[in-house]
Design a protein around this motif. Structure first.
Motif, PDB file in Angstrom:
ATOM      1  N   CYS A  14      -5.293  15.049  69.005  1.00 24.45           N
ATOM      2  CA  CYS A  14      -5.560  16.482  68.852  1.00 24.45           C
ATOM      3  C   CYS A  14      -6.937  16.809  69.434  1.00 24.45           C
ATOM      4  CB  CYS A  14      -5.502  16.868  67.379  1.00 24.45           C
ATOM      5  SG  CYS A  14      -6.013  18.566  67.090  1.00 24.45           S
ATOM      6  N   CYS A  17      -9.274  18.211  66.199  1.00 27.01           N
ATOM      7  CA  CYS A  17      -9.781  17.375  65.104  1.00 27.01           C
ATOM      8  C   CYS A  17      -9.747  15.885  65.431  1.00 27.01           C
ATOM      9  CB  CYS A  17      -9.000  17.659  63.817  1.00 27.01           C
ATOM     10  SG  CYS A  17      -7.342  16.941  63.803  1.00 27.01           S
ATOM     11  N   SER A  19      -7.215  13.899  65.575  1.00 25.93           N
ATOM     12  CA  SER A  19      -6.164  13.156  64.884  1.00 25.93           C
ATOM     13  C   SER A  19      -5.156  12.567  65.868  1.00 25.93           C
ATOM     14  CB  SER A  19      -5.429  14.106  63.918  1.00 25.93           C
ATOM     15  OG  SER A  19      -4.271  13.467  63.417  1.00 25.93           O
ATOM     16  N   CYS A  32      -0.557  19.498  65.988  1.00 26.42           N
ATOM     17  CA  CYS A  32      -1.321  18.565  65.174  1.00 26.42           C
ATOM     18  C   CYS A  32      -0.866  18.695  63.717  1.00 26.42           C
ATOM     19  CB  CYS A  32      -2.817  18.848  65.287  1.00 26.42           C
ATOM     20  SG  CYS A  32      -3.779  17.754  64.203  1.00 26.42           S
ATOM     21  N   CYS A  35      -4.378  19.383  61.415  1.00 28.83           N
ATOM     22  CA  CYS A  35      -5.099  20.675  61.396  1.00 28.83           C
ATOM     23  C   CYS A  35      -4.234  21.841  61.867  1.00 28.83           C
ATOM     24  CB  CYS A  35      -6.384  20.576  62.208  1.00 28.83           C
ATOM     25  SG  CYS A  35      -6.144  20.639  63.993  1.00 28.83           S
TER      26      CYS A  35
END
Ligand SMILES: [Zn+2]
Length: 177
Positions: A14, A17, A19, A32, A35
């Protein structure tokens, strides 16, 4: 084209963030799960010029840069965020060739994809039939090695690396004598 270089597979984290819980949510979208950031890999807008000389030959340029260095190209480029496609082609012809547009008419749009930086880039190319104020004293910039004129029916489509340009020329071959 190889699906490994499709943007949904190249982007693994992502961008908001960081991720890795970043799933492919559609043919051109990522989501994502941490988030909730959503992103769509939409086609970029580009514009190309179809310019004919007094003998009815089409102007093509030789690419001095990759991708496809040494192959044939149509003059043109990407549309900036705040531009119309018409403004973009007028600007590109001025930047690439030092040329001024006298008249233009819309021809059609052609989707394209090519590999750049290890990823497939998608574009939608708007094409315009353009009359320049003059074909004399063109000043090609560094990304062009030559400006050439080809009869439509003599153009070797294998010399045109981009699908959108091959389809544009085929459409021109059908509609112009
Ligand atoms: Zn995220």
């Amino acid at each position: 084209m190889d699906s490994k270089i499709h943007p949904v597979n190249v982007f693994k984290f992502c961008p908001c963030c960081g991720s890795s819980n970043y799933i492919t949510s559609g043919p051109r979208s990522k989501h994502c799960e941490d988030c909730s950031f959503d992103y769509f890999f939409n086609a970029s807008a580009a514009a190309s010029a179809l310019i004919f000389d007094e003998k009815g030959r089409l102007m093509l340029t030789r690419r001095a840069i990759n991708p496809h260095k040494g192959k044939l190209d149509l003059p043109g480029g990407f549309v900036e965020h705040d531009e119309t496609a018409e403004q973009a082609i007028i600007r590109e012809l001025n930047e690439e060739l030092g040329a001024e547009v006298e008249e233009m008419s819309f021809f059609g749009t052609f989707p394209n994809q090519y590999e750049f930086s290890g990823m497939i880039v998608f574009t939608l190319d708007s094409t315009f039939i353009i009359k320049l104020k003059s074909l004399e004293n063109l000043k090609p910039q560094d990304d062009i090695t030559a400006v050439e004129y080809h009869h439509l029916h003599d153009i070797d489509l294998d010399e045109l690396p981009f699908l959108s340009m091959r389809n544009t020329i085929e459409q021109l071959q059908k509609t112009r004598k």
